[in-house]
Design an enzyme around this catalytic site. Structure first.
Site, mmCIF file in Angstrom:
data_model
loop_
_atom_site.group_PDB
_atom_site.id
_atom_site.type_symbol
_atom_site.label_atom_id
_atom_site.label_comp_id
_atom_site.label_asym_id
_atom_site.label_seq_id
_atom_site.Cartn_x
_atom_site.Cartn_y
_atom_site.Cartn_z
ATOM 1 N N ARG A 150 0.971 -1.267 -0.237
ATOM 2 C CA ARG A 150 0.035 -0.108 -0.016
ATOM 3 C C ARG A 150 0.795 1.097 0.118
ATOM 4 O O ARG A 150 2.155 1.096 0.655
ATOM 5 C CB ARG A 150 -0.979 -0.091 1.331
ATOM 6 C CG ARG A 150 -1.905 -0.942 1.240
ATOM 7 C CD ARG A 150 -2.596 -1.052 2.734
ATOM 8 N NE ARG A 150 -3.386 -0.043 2.731
ATOM 9 C CZ ARG A 150 -4.231 0.002 3.846
ATOM 10 N NH1 ARG A 150 -4.040 -0.807 4.927
ATOM 11 N NH2 ARG A 150 -5.159 1.224 3.832
ATOM 12 N N LYS A 200 -4.048 -11.555 -7.307
ATOM 13 C CA LYS A 200 -3.907 -10.131 -7.021
ATOM 14 C C LYS A 200 -5.332 -9.316 -7.424
ATOM 15 O O LYS A 200 -5.760 -8.568 -6.848
ATOM 16 C CB LYS A 200 -2.831 -9.615 -7.837
ATOM 17 C CG LYS A 200 -2.621 -8.124 -8.326
ATOM 18 C CD LYS A 200 -2.089 -7.402 -7.121
ATOM 19 C CE LYS A 200 -1.868 -5.891 -7.363
ATOM 20 N NZ LYS A 200 -1.493 -5.143 -6.404
ATOM 21 N N CYS A 256 -4.308 2.011 -8.434
ATOM 22 C CA CYS A 256 -4.620 0.592 -8.533
ATOM 23 C C CYS A 256 -6.046 -0.042 -8.742
ATOM 24 O O CYS A 256 -6.377 -0.515 -9.794
ATOM 25 C CB CYS A 256 -3.815 -0.141 -7.255
ATOM 26 S SG CYS A 256 -2.239 0.375 -6.939
ATOM 27 N N LYS A 259 -8.099 0.996 -11.716
ATOM 28 C CA LYS A 259 -7.808 0.207 -13.072
ATOM 29 C C LYS A 259 -7.875 -1.343 -12.810
ATOM 30 O O LYS A 259 -8.245 -1.716 -14.097
ATOM 31 C CB LYS A 259 -6.505 0.656 -13.682
ATOM 32 C CG LYS A 259 -5.317 -0.046 -12.993
ATOM 33 C CD LYS A 259 -3.914 0.264 -13.488
ATOM 34 C CE LYS A 259 -2.649 -0.131 -12.561
ATOM 35 N NZ LYS A 259 -2.625 -1.403 -12.498
HETATM 36 C C1 UGA Z 1 -4.010 -0.994 -2.955
HETATM 37 C C2 UGA Z 1 -3.990 -2.307 -2.213
HETATM 38 O O1 UGA Z 1 -4.711 -1.895 -0.596
HETATM 39 C C3 UGA Z 1 -2.915 -2.926 -2.010
HETATM 40 O O2 UGA Z 1 -2.868 -4.095 -1.210
HETATM 41 C C4 UGA Z 1 -2.011 -3.263 -3.545
HETATM 42 O O3 UGA Z 1 -0.945 -3.939 -3.508
HETATM 43 C C5 UGA Z 1 -2.367 -1.695 -4.067
HETATM 44 O O4 UGA Z 1 -3.614 -1.446 -4.101
HETATM 45 C C6 UGA Z 1 -1.828 -2.035 -5.403
HETATM 46 O O5 UGA Z 1 -2.540 -2.806 -6.221
HETATM 47 O O6 UGA Z 1 -0.626 -1.690 -5.932
HETATM 48 P P1 UGA Z 1 -3.279 1.674 -2.291
HETATM 49 O O7 UGA Z 1 -4.136 1.710 -3.552
HETATM 50 O O8 UGA Z 1 -2.091 2.051 -2.100
HETATM 51 O O9 UGA Z 1 -3.160 -0.057 -2.158
HETATM 52 O O10 UGA Z 1 -4.093 1.996 -1.051
HETATM 53 P P2 UGA Z 1 -5.062 1.599 -0.132
HETATM 54 O O11 UGA Z 1 -5.018 1.667 1.391
HETATM 55 O O12 UGA Z 1 -5.774 0.499 -0.716
HETATM 56 O O13 UGA Z 1 -6.410 2.705 -0.365
HETATM 57 C C7 UGA Z 1 -7.225 2.923 -1.696
HETATM 58 C C8 UGA Z 1 -8.228 3.919 -1.357
HETATM 59 O O14 UGA Z 1 -9.253 3.306 -0.604
HETATM 60 C C9 UGA Z 1 -7.878 5.121 -0.906
HETATM 61 O O15 UGA Z 1 -8.590 6.206 -1.459
HETATM 62 C C10 UGA Z 1 -8.434 4.867 0.545
HETATM 63 O O16 UGA Z 1 -8.632 6.168 1.144
HETATM 64 C C11 UGA Z 1 -9.640 4.353 0.154
HETATM 65 N N1 UGA Z 1 -10.168 3.864 1.408
HETATM 66 C C12 UGA Z 1 -9.470 2.724 2.331
HETATM 67 C C13 UGA Z 1 -11.552 4.018 2.032
HETATM 68 O O17 UGA Z 1 -12.030 4.916 1.437
HETATM 69 N N2 UGA Z 1 -12.289 3.431 2.903
HETATM 70 C C14 UGA Z 1 -11.202 2.276 3.755
HETATM 71 O O18 UGA Z 1 -11.889 1.818 4.621
HETATM 72 C C15 UGA Z 1 -9.879 2.069 3.158
#
Ligand code: UGA
Length: 435
Positions: A150, A200, A256, A259
């Protein structure tokens, strides 16, 4: 072991630097000369906690090197090449594999069967034969080692993963990867390549599905006057459901989820399966920023000439990445309606400046945004926004109203302090509910 990492985005750079920390000899290659020169000087192009320290360590002990030349990076016959380049989405939602193609074609000219090619870029299943074709007919083996990092916590995630998946074409390849990753204490699952790729997509689709689902529930809660924070808390206590990734918001962002969700939908459709559940994940998410702005319009009616203080522009805390950030979408929507925005983000301001128009001004502190602002919008859950001087916020704002796009502020406390607070499926106001 000798390793080459192609691509120095947050995945490739984290991968390269962390493998060097594990004791491997790593050559990172990127076609972006400016980036490589900066990395050679020890400058890190992205904000990622812990990364500067391990890159510095790798440069100092010479286990981590950078180059723009794939030929140079593979000259010493690495045991493994990790492909960590971008796979953005095409217009139709499919995965754009053109950069992977170029890298594999170039690698085909430079390496032989003694090097294992591991795809870390997220690529849809059904692509393996194509990848072999791009590598040329040289018996080079392919593997898939999807990342679950993440942004904001990627270094910690690398060293402390819940699990590692290696999709391989032979037991020998499995042994090579196990040896390479032996410094990490996590269960390793050895599968075929397609299963690893699907793991994934399944993980990211499941997480995105949860978020769009809870966002839908928040939208319905708004209509009936139910409180989404309490719903999330109580429902999340069911161990079969769990509380993680169950926080509603004005939409999820990042490079991520949006897409990867679409890419799986399109890959399945191309293979003849019409998924009914996947596409709406994105539709719901696309509408959340609009719904959030609707709330602001319901409160102010005409936004023309209004000024909003915006805290947070990155898609997530801990990163300067604004790709698909709901905050950016919301600011665009507000300025299109004639509003002005005064914005602050601890890390993402430079990236945002390149994306937003002249109706947005930037301040060097969160407090600086408040001058002449009609209301406060909090759009990224940076922890420092929780420590605000709320008395100052109250005395500065023209209307004592806060819109919380991440549903993460202490709503009850703020209401007691005299603010009206509106989020998605949550509000604290004596006057009215804003759907
Ligand atoms: C995500 C996955 O969590 C990783 O496991 C994965 O490796 C990565 O994509 C990838 O494919 O490379 P990331 O996009 O960096 O990671 O961040 P996240 O923490 O998953 O957050 C994604 C979005 O969801 C953010 O906008 C966050 O604010 C939002 N979110 C997250 C919520 O709106 N509510 C939540 O409860 C959690």
């Amino acid at each position: 072991m000798k390793v080459t990492v192609v691509g120095t985005g947050y995945v490739g750079l984290t991968q390269g630097a962390c493998l060097a920390r594990l004791g491997h000899q790593v050559f990172c290659v990127d076609i972006n000369l400016k980036k490589v020169e900066a990395l050679k000087r020890g400058e890190i192009p992205i904000f990622e906690k812990g990364l500067p320290e391990i890159v510095k360590e790798g440069r100092e002990n010479s286990r981590l090197k950078f180059t723009t030349s794939l030929k140079e990076a593979t000259a010493e016959k690495p045991a493994v090449v990790f492909v960590c380049v971008q796979t953005p989405k095409n217009e139709d939602g499919s995965s754009d594999l053109s950069v992977v193609k170029k890298v594999l074609e170039d690698l085909g000219e430079l390496i032989n069967a003694s090097t294992l090619v591991v795809i870390k870029s997220t690529v849809p299943p059904g692509t393996r034969a194509l990848f072999h074709e791009w590598l040329g007919d040289k018996d080079i083996q392919l593997a898939s080692n999807p990342e679950f990092l993440r942004q904001g916590t990627s270094v910690n995630d690398f060293f402390n993963p819940d699990r590692i998946v290696i999709g391989v074409e032979s037991k020998t390849a499995g042994r090579v990867l196990r040896k390479l990753l032996s410094g990490i204490n996590a269960p390793i699952f050895e599968t075929d390549v397609e299963t690893a790729q699907m793991v994934k997509y399944t993980a990211n689709n499941m997480l995105a599905l949860r978020l769009s689902f809870i966002n839908e529930i928040a939208n319905i809660a708004d209509i009936f006057g139910a409180d989404i924070k309490m719903i999330e808390k109580v429902v999340g206590m069911d161990p079969r459901i769990g509380s993680k990734f169950l926080r509603s918001s004005a939409g999820f962002g990042g490079s991520c989820f949006p897409k990867d969700v679409l890419a799986l939908h399109v890959a399945a459709a191309d293979a003849g399966y019409n998924s009914k559940l996947i596409a709406p994940i994105i539709k719901v998410n696309d509408e959340q920023p609009l719904r959030f702005v609707e709330k602001i319009r319901n409160h102010f009616e005409d936004l023309n000439g209004k000024k909003f203080a915006v805290w947070g522009l990155s898609f997530n805390k801990g990163t300067d990445d604004i790709r698909e950030s709901p905050a950016i979408k919301i600011v665009h929507l507000l300025t299109a309606l004639g509003a002005k925005v005064s914005a602050f983000d601890p890390e993402a301001m430079e990236n945002a400046k390149a994306e937003l128009d002249e109706n947005v001004e930037y301040t060097t502190s969160k407090e600086g945004t408040l001058e002449n602002a009609d209301a406060l919008l909090v759009l990224t859950e940076w922890p420092e926004f929780l420590d605000a001087d709320w008395d100052l916020v109250k005395s500065s704002l023209k209307e004592k109203v806060i819109f919380d796009g991440k549903n993460f502020l202490p709503h009850d406390d703020l209401f007691k302090r005299g603010f009206e607070v509106f989020g998605m499926g949550v509000w604290r106001s004596d006057k009215k509910r804003l759907q």
